[in-house]
Design a protein around this motif. Structure first.
Motif, PDB file in Angstrom:
ATOM      1  N   HIS A 151       0.771  -1.115  -0.112  1.00 54.17           N
ATOM      2  CA  HIS A 151       0.035   0.001   0.202  1.00 54.17           C
ATOM      3  C   HIS A 151       0.794   1.317   0.084  1.00 54.17           C
ATOM      4  CE1 HIS A 151      -2.983  -2.938   1.305  1.00 54.17           C
ATOM      5  NE2 HIS A 151      -3.615  -2.049   0.908  1.00 54.17           N
ATOM      6  N   ASP A 152       0.302   2.132  -0.611  1.00 54.13           N
ATOM      7  CA  ASP A 152       0.834   3.601  -0.610  1.00 54.13           C
ATOM      8  C   ASP A 152       0.692   4.297   0.740  1.00 54.13           C
ATOM      9  OD1 ASP A 152       2.117   6.152  -1.455  1.00 54.13           O
ATOM     10  OD2 ASP A 152       0.053   6.690  -1.508  1.00 54.13           O
ATOM     11  N   MET A 153       1.853   4.426   1.464  1.00 53.79           N
ATOM     12  CA  MET A 153       1.439   5.189   2.887  1.00 53.79           C
ATOM     13  C   MET A 153       0.826   6.497   3.055  1.00 53.79           C
ATOM     14  SD  MET A 153       2.467   2.414   4.411  1.00 53.79           S
ATOM     15  CE  MET A 153       2.058   3.312   6.069  1.00 53.79           C
ATOM     16  N   LEU A 154       0.959   7.287   1.851  1.00 53.26           N
ATOM     17  CA  LEU A 154       0.393   8.543   1.779  1.00 53.26           C
ATOM     18  C   LEU A 154      -1.072   8.508   1.641  1.00 53.26           C
ATOM     19  CD1 LEU A 154       0.597  11.759   2.117  1.00 53.26           C
ATOM     20  CD2 LEU A 154       0.837  11.541  -0.430  1.00 53.26           C
TER      21      LEU A 154
ATOM     22  N   GLY B 146     -14.967  -1.731  -8.531  1.00 57.57           N
ATOM     23  CA  GLY B 146     -13.556  -1.721  -9.223  1.00 57.57           C
ATOM     24  C   GLY B 146     -12.346  -1.525  -8.161  1.00 57.57           C
ATOM     25  N   HIS B 147     -11.228  -1.169  -8.688  1.00 57.93           N
ATOM     26  CA  HIS B 147     -10.380  -0.915  -7.860  1.00 57.93           C
ATOM     27  C   HIS B 147      -9.362   0.164  -8.200  1.00 57.93           C
ATOM     28  CE1 HIS B 147     -10.675  -5.298  -6.495  1.00 57.93           C
ATOM     29  NE2 HIS B 147     -10.714  -5.530  -7.624  1.00 57.93           N
ATOM     30  N   VAL B 148      -8.932   1.004  -7.183  1.00 56.99           N
ATOM     31  CA  VAL B 148      -7.976   1.884  -7.667  1.00 56.99           C
ATOM     32  C   VAL B 148      -6.426   2.038  -7.057  1.00 56.99           C
ATOM     33  CG1 VAL B 148      -8.805   3.339  -5.574  1.00 56.99           C
ATOM     34  CG2 VAL B 148      -7.816   4.739  -7.563  1.00 56.99           C
ATOM     35  N   ALA B 149      -5.697   2.362  -7.434  1.00 59.28           N
ATOM     36  CA  ALA B 149      -4.488   2.163  -7.087  1.00 59.28           C
ATOM     37  C   ALA B 149      -3.486   3.413  -7.491  1.00 59.28           C
ATOM     38  CB  ALA B 149      -3.265   0.956  -7.617  1.00 59.28           C
ATOM     39  N   ARG B 150      -2.421   3.769  -6.617  1.00 59.13           N
ATOM     40  CA  ARG B 150      -1.401   4.885  -7.154  1.00 59.13           C
ATOM     41  C   ARG B 150      -0.245   4.179  -7.434  1.00 59.13           C
ATOM     42  NH1 ARG B 150       1.947   8.944  -2.865  1.00 59.13           N
ATOM     43  NH2 ARG B 150       2.505  10.168  -4.573  1.00 59.13           N
ATOM     44  N   LEU B 151       0.030   4.455  -8.712  1.00 58.15           N
ATOM     45  CA  LEU B 151       1.331   3.990  -9.384  1.00 58.15           C
ATOM     46  C   LEU B 151       2.714   4.683  -8.766  1.00 58.15           C
ATOM     47  CD1 LEU B 151       0.285   3.010 -12.861  1.00 58.15           C
ATOM     48  CD2 LEU B 151       0.051   1.561 -10.647  1.00 58.15           C
ATOM     49  N   GLY B 152       2.398   5.985  -8.480  1.00 55.93           N
ATOM     50  CA  GLY B 152       3.721   6.859  -7.826  1.00 55.93           C
ATOM     51  C   GLY B 152       3.324   8.282  -8.419  1.00 55.93           C
TER      52      GLY B 152
END
Length: 634
Positions: free
Chosen positions: A202-205, A273-279
């Motif tokens: 997981h993205d910590m922010l 659906g799904h959402v993610a942060r790639l950077g």
């Protein structure tokens, strides 16, 4: 910080476990020793009493004639042997340590030594002697019995039993502590493993799944879609100008923007659906869909969900995003294909000013490759001064005099041919060349204007369009000041055109940047007014001098009354705010006439003059001056 806390807790748990285990084993040893001592003392005292009783019974049997003298002698020798063992054996040490036992044993052994000759002289007729021996034995039998009773039921025994009970209780507590510490360590390990797994995926922010987690989710989604025969949409979401937010407003503001965007994406999906942060400022969404039209509308709904204002301590900020979409299985069946195509579509959405969302189309990859080649060629062209500027005059509609020139970028590449200005700007912004290109345009246009001033056209001004990237970076005022000083051009001769979207990304920052430019003496024009997201309250706060009415309003001016009313409202608004108005895209005489009737001060367009190459401007100025001054008056 969590890692340090975990290490400290683990060390504490280990120390507690080791201490508990040591104490437990030590107490067990004590219990074993005390128990063995009690058993040894009890058994030894019982054996001693038994031997004394057997010797006494042997004497009685001799009197009764049931046993002979040899049996008495045997019991005597066994009693003597038992006493010697109790007095000298290591295993009998606990017995000797009992109060008064050692002295009694020594006295008893000495008594046996005195009896030895008498015992071996006994026979069946020695009745008086046997009775005498029994009488002398009686005190020792009584003392042995007292010792035996004392060892089994005396105060020392009860004290030892109390000690054993206390030790067992402590041992139970230590064992409980050991189990507790073990459970604590196990809980810490499980919690740390979960925490580490969460951090790894997981993205910590933002708390969203990260790139690694997303790849796993997408792989599962593709497998399920293939098995069930369903369709998926992959949306690549990128924020426009996010680097400028970090640079000008700070990383705290940038982090807040990312958190809000992540939250809005979750809400927009509503569990579908799904959402993610790639950077960085790049997000990706996976959504199932049933109809192609649903896949086309979904990015627009996401974009609408992201567009709301974010309130900050010093103002507000409206995120702007672009979304590229690829479809499974229409645009690919593998993760690499779908992500690449979604990224390509996002690239086109990001660098097309008329688009915010883009569905992947065949041929986009070739155009993206062209963009990469153009980026390399553009950098060389800037460094080698191979670009050119064309200038479109801006006239005073009342008397037809020229007020200024708008600098327009031109590039005729030897390898790629004539490149449109929109494509040049898109390539520059996407490949990090926008700042370098803006500096070249500013420097070249100011040098050209300085040359025309020397030729006697000191009244001329130059209008230059500014890229959003350099505006939001906060470096524009210092860049402009340095160029004006180097060229020797008065700041009042420079008009910087900034689009509504550029200046309104962040109200507080925009006002600061514009005030810095106004303090230099530079004029500010709000370009393409009416097509952006500005409001009257925003416009009131921005220190601009001029408004430029977008050509889309001008083109419908004589055919659409609503367009005419809007232009009239813009002109009246500008007058109330003491701003000059310039109309763009005037192509018909009736458009010019209608603008004059509405009170528009300046205009530009093909009807008035087409863009002129820099090398032709001097001749054009001469001819224009001659025509105006040779025309009949009155």
């Amino acid at each position: 910080m969590n890692t340090i806390k975990m290490v400290v807790l683990t060390i504490a748990a280990l120390l507690f476990s080791a201490s508990s285990l040591y104490s437990y084993n030590r107490d067990l040893d004590v219990v074993r020793y005390v128990s063995a001592t009690i058993k040894t003392v009890g058994w030894s005292s019982s054996e001693l009493e038994s031997e004394v009783l057997k010797f006494d019974h042997a004497l009685t049997a001799l009197l009764a004639g049931t046993q002979d003298a040899h049996y008495v002698q045997l019991r005597f020798e066994l009693l003597w042997s038992r006493l010697e063992i109790l007095l000298s054996g290591d295993e009998s040490r606990p017995v000797r340590e009992q109060p008064g036992v050692s002295l009694m044993l020594q006295q008893f052994l000495e008594q046996l030594a005195r009896w030895e000759d008498r015992i071996y002289q006994l026979d069946s007729d020695s009745r008086a002697e046997v009775l005498a021996l029994q009488q002398e034995l009686s005190p020792y039998l009584q003392r042995v019995r007292e010792i035996n009773v004392e060892n089994f039921a005396g105060n020392s025994v009860w004290q030892q039993l109390d000690i054993i009970g206390d030790i067992r209780l402590r041992s139970t507590i230590y064992l409980g502590g050991l189990l507790l510490s073990g459970m604590l360590m196990l809980w810490l390990v499980i919690r740390e493993n979960r925490h580490n797994r969460y951090m790894a995926y997981h993205d910590m922010l933002t708390g969203l799944p990260n790139r690694m987690n997303f790849y796993q989710m997408m792989a599962r989604s593709l497998t399920q879609a293939e098995r069930r025969g369903t369709m998926l949409a992959i949306h690549m979401v990128d924020l426009n100008g996010f680097k400028a937010i970090n640079d000008s407003l700070g990383h705290d503001v940038g982090d807040r923007v990312l958190k809000v965007v992540a939250s809005r994406l979750r809400v927009a999906l509503n569990g579908q659906g799904h959402v993610a942060r790639l950077g960085g400022d790049e997000f990706v969404v996976i959504q199932p869909y049933l109809r192609r039209e649903d896949a086309r509308r979904s990015p627009e709904r996401i974009l609408q969900a992201l567009s709301g204002e974010i309130r900050l301590p010093d103002g507000c900020l409206s995120p702007r995003a672009c979304i590229g979409t690829s479809l499974y299985p229409e645009h690919g069946t593998t993760m690499a294909e779908l992500l690449s195509h979604a990224d390509t579509a996002m690239y086109y959405a990001k660098h097309n000013p008329r688009l915010s969302v883009q569905l992947f189309e065949s041929g986009m990859d070739e155009r993206r490759l062209r963009s990469q080649k153009l980026a390399v060629a553009l950098q060389l062209a800037i460094e080698n001064d191979e670009l050119d500027l064309a200038y479109q005059p801006i006239f005073c509609l009342k008397d037809g005099s020229i007020e200024s020139f708008e600098a327009l970028l031109r590039w005729n590449s030897q390898e790629h041919g004539q490149i449109s200005p929109l494509e040049i700007i898109a390539v520059a912004e996407h490949h990090g060349l926008a700042h370098l290109l803006n500096q070249w345009v500013l420097s070249s246009a100011c040098q050209q204007l300085r040359g025309w001033h020397r030729q006697g056209y000191e009244f001329l001004k130059i209008n230059i369009n500014i890229s959003p990237e350099i505006f939001m970076s906060g470096e524009l005022a210092s860049t402009v000041k340095a160029i004006l000083q180097r060229v020797g051009l008065p700041p009042s001769s420079l008009v910087l055109e900034i689009t509504e979207d550029t200046s309104l990304w962040d109200t507080a920052s925009s006002v600061d940047n514009l005030h810095a430019l106004r303090q230099l003496g530079v004029e500010i024009a709000l370009d393409d007014f009416g097509t952006g997201y500005s409001s009257f309250s925003h416009l009131r706060q921005l220190p601009v001098n001029k408004l430029k009415i977008d050509k889309s309003f001008v083109s419908d001016l004589t055919t659409d009354q609503r367009a005419a009313d809007l232009v009239d409202a813009i002109i009246r608004l500008a007058d109330s705010l003491d701003m000059a108005v310039t109309a763009e895209g005037i192509e018909l005489p009736e458009q010019r006439d209608r603008l004059q009737q509405l009170g528009c001060a300046h205009g530009q367009g093909y009807l008035l003059a087409r863009p002129i190459l820099s090398c032709q401007v001097a001749d054009w100025l001469t001819k224009n001056w001659q025509i105006r001054h040779s025309a009949p008056t009155g």
